[in-house]
Design an enzyme around this catalytic site. Structure first.
Site, PDB file in Angstrom:
ATOM      1  N   LYS A   1      55.907 -35.862  50.935  1.00 41.84           N
ATOM      2  CA  LYS A   1      56.827 -36.872  51.453  1.00 41.84           C
ATOM      3  C   LYS A   1      58.237 -36.284  51.496  1.00 41.84           C
ATOM      4  O   LYS A   1      58.552 -35.403  50.707  1.00 41.84           O
ATOM      5  CB  LYS A   1      56.801 -38.120  50.554  1.00 41.84           C
ATOM      6  CG  LYS A   1      55.421 -38.706  50.307  1.00 41.84           C
ATOM      7  CD  LYS A   1      54.860 -39.385  51.523  1.00 41.84           C
ATOM      8  CE  LYS A   1      53.506 -40.034  51.205  1.00 41.84           C
ATOM      9  NZ  LYS A   1      52.933 -40.742  52.353  1.00 41.84           N
TER      10      LYS A   1
ATOM     11  N   HIS B   1      41.222 -37.814  57.371  1.00 39.55           N
ATOM     12  CA  HIS B   1      42.052 -39.004  57.190  1.00 39.55           C
ATOM     13  C   HIS B   1      41.550 -40.098  58.124  1.00 39.55           C
ATOM     14  O   HIS B   1      41.057 -39.808  59.215  1.00 39.55           O
ATOM     15  CB  HIS B   1      43.523 -38.694  57.476  1.00 39.55           C
ATOM     16  CG  HIS B   1      44.444 -39.763  56.959  1.00 39.55           C
ATOM     17  ND1 HIS B   1      44.650 -40.956  57.623  1.00 39.55           N
ATOM     18  CD2 HIS B   1      45.190 -39.835  55.835  1.00 39.55           C
ATOM     19  CE1 HIS B   1      45.491 -41.706  56.928  1.00 39.55           C
ATOM     20  NE2 HIS B   1      45.834 -41.053  55.836  1.00 39.55           N
TER      21      HIS B   1
END
Length: 486
Positions: A175, A294
């Site tokens: 992140k 994902h």
């Protein structure tokens, strides 16, 4: 004459429209071992009988259309049609029914999830006679399963490649997900890996944007992997997202990852598509790459209880198409996920044979006939206080992935990784000593804090964090008297 060429010209053709249930509702039908079985949650429009609604689903997802056509006489309809063979009401829900449909295996192309879904969850979901429609589960017969390669490697081969046994694997999503330069991104990867994580991860929407082109990211992440491996003596990996605008570009990125010698790549299998995913899975098996999957976009499909498709179906489809990891919710984090339902599809991902268990949302017994298993990935709003619950819920064959729960540590990325590794090792040791993680979890973490200042700091930061929202997609309370389908 073979059934494929047998015609019914002698019967004659009568134009017009007739009720679906006259042809496609067959309660006397006995399912075959080779049939693909589907359980649909059907909500008919007012005035439409459930038998007609179930038959319409069977017809429109197989051989039927809205009117009689003369070309029906040129084939054997009984051989190829889908059949609604059982209907039961959904307890506690008004005008909702579970319709069971059997599809002959010859309706589907071998080794193609794309073709299977085009039929079963195609145009029928827009059918006007239905207010809503949801595919709850599929039974994939061994005869069809054997036409798929499945995961590139599977759980045991991955553990052997990594030389890591007896505990869940630890990961972290870097992140902020967008905006970092490739060099700063690689630095974050290195700090997390040297701190004790097994993997770091590209976020699902990190592809090749102006601020960080894919080749630069791959190079800096490979440098981080090799440097952290040299320092720790452990095998490390970063999920390099190969998802791209074309299949050719996707494979080009996977080829470059292989040339760098990294262990794993990644794909967004729903936005990328099943055809692309299966192609990448085949490449990964042939070239020794693990494949992380994902599920971006899944909640568009599976979130609502009465329309769409349950994630257990998407999970089964992924196991067929190919992937070594897939995100599976957390039960305890920020994302949607009922505990029993999650454990049901986690077993469907990992185990070779799963018995029918309606209490966990499993409508059919599933035999995977030795197709490799998939590691479920718990990711989304989790931190060190969740570690006992995650270890107890998911067990050893899983990946526990802490993004903000690593990078949000007040001392930085590496201490955040240390905190998670210490918490995990403490939970695994306590479990192996016979302690109950569900009961003693918080105490186990507090004890570990005494000899890990990094963990103590993490516990202080996240001690008040909760995601206490009701789950939308829960399992129906089953009336045993109506559940008669094997």
């Amino acid at each position: 004459m073979s059934p494929q060429t047998e015609t019914k010209a002698s019967v004659g053709f009568k134009a017009g429209v007739k009720e679906y249930k006259l042809t496609y509702y067959t309660p006397e039908y006995e399912t075959k071992d080779t049939d693909i079985l589907a359980a649909f949650r059907v909500t008919p429009q007012p005035g439409v009988p459930p038998e007609e609604a179930g038959a319409a689903v069977a017809a429109e997802s197989s051989t039927g259309t809205w009117t009689t056509v003369w070309t029906d006489g040129l084939t054997s309809l009984d051989r190829y049609k889908g059949r609604c063979y059982h209907i039961e009401p959904v307890p506690g829900e008004e005008s909702q029914f579970i319709a069971y449909v059997a599809y002959p295996l010859d309706l589907f192309e071998e080794g193609s999830v794309t073709n299977m879904f085009t039929s079963i969850v195609g145009n029928v979901f827009g059918f006007k006679a239905l207010a809503a429609l949801r595919l709850e589960d599929l039974r994939i017969p061994p005869a069809y399963t054997k036409t798929f390669q499945g995961p590139p490697h599977g759980i045991q081969v991955e553990r052997d490649k990594l030389n890591k046994y007896g505990r869940p694997l630890l990961g972290c999503t870097i992140k902020p997900k967008l905006g970092l330069s490739a060099k700063n991104y690689g630095r974050a990867v290195y700090e997390c890996l040297r701190g004790g994580l097994d993997f770091t991860k590209d976020d699902e929407n990190v592809n090749s944007q102006p601020f960080m082109r894919w080749r630069d990211r791959f190079l800096f992440c490979a440098e981080a992997i090799y440097k952290s491996q040299a320092e720790t003596g452990e095998i490390k990996g970063h999920y390099l997202n190969a998802t791209a605008g074309t299949c050719e570009e996707m494979i080009k990125r996977a080829v470059f990852a292989r040339e760098l010698g990294v262990p794993i790549v990644m794909h967004d299998y729903l936005t990328g598509g099943f055809t692309a995913n299966t192609s990448l899975a085949h490449y990964c098996r042939d070239n020794g790459l693990l494949l992380h999957i994902h599920r971006a976009m899944h909640a568009v499909i599976d979130r609502q209880k009465n329309h769409g498709m349950h994630f257990r179906v998407l999970a089964k489809a992924l196991r067929l198409s190919g992937g070594d990891h897939i995100h599976a919710g957390t039960v305890v984090g920020k994302l949607e996920g009922d505990r029993e339902s999650t454990l049901g599809f986690v077993d469907l991902l990992r185990d070779d044979y799963v018995e029918k268990d309606r209490s966990r949302g499993i409508f059919f017994t599933q035999d995977w006939v030795s197709l490799p298993g998939v590691l479920p990935v718990a990711s989304g709003g989790i931190h060190v206080w969740h570690m006992p619950a995650l270890t107890e819920i998911f067990g050893d064959d899983s990946v526990l992935q802490f993004g903000g729960g690593t990078l949000g540590h007040p001392w930085g990325n590496a201490p955040g990784a240390v905190a998670n590794r210490v918490a995990l090792e403490a939970c695994v040791q306590a479990r192996n000593e016979g302690r109950d993680l569900a009961v003693e979890g918080n105490e186990i973490i507090r004890e570990a804090c005494k000899w890990s200042p990094e963990l103590a700091a993490a516990c202080e930061v996240w001690k008040e964090i909760r995601f206490n929202f009701p789950t939308i997609d829960t399992i129906d309370k089953l009336d045993p008297s109506v559940d008669k389908v094997a």
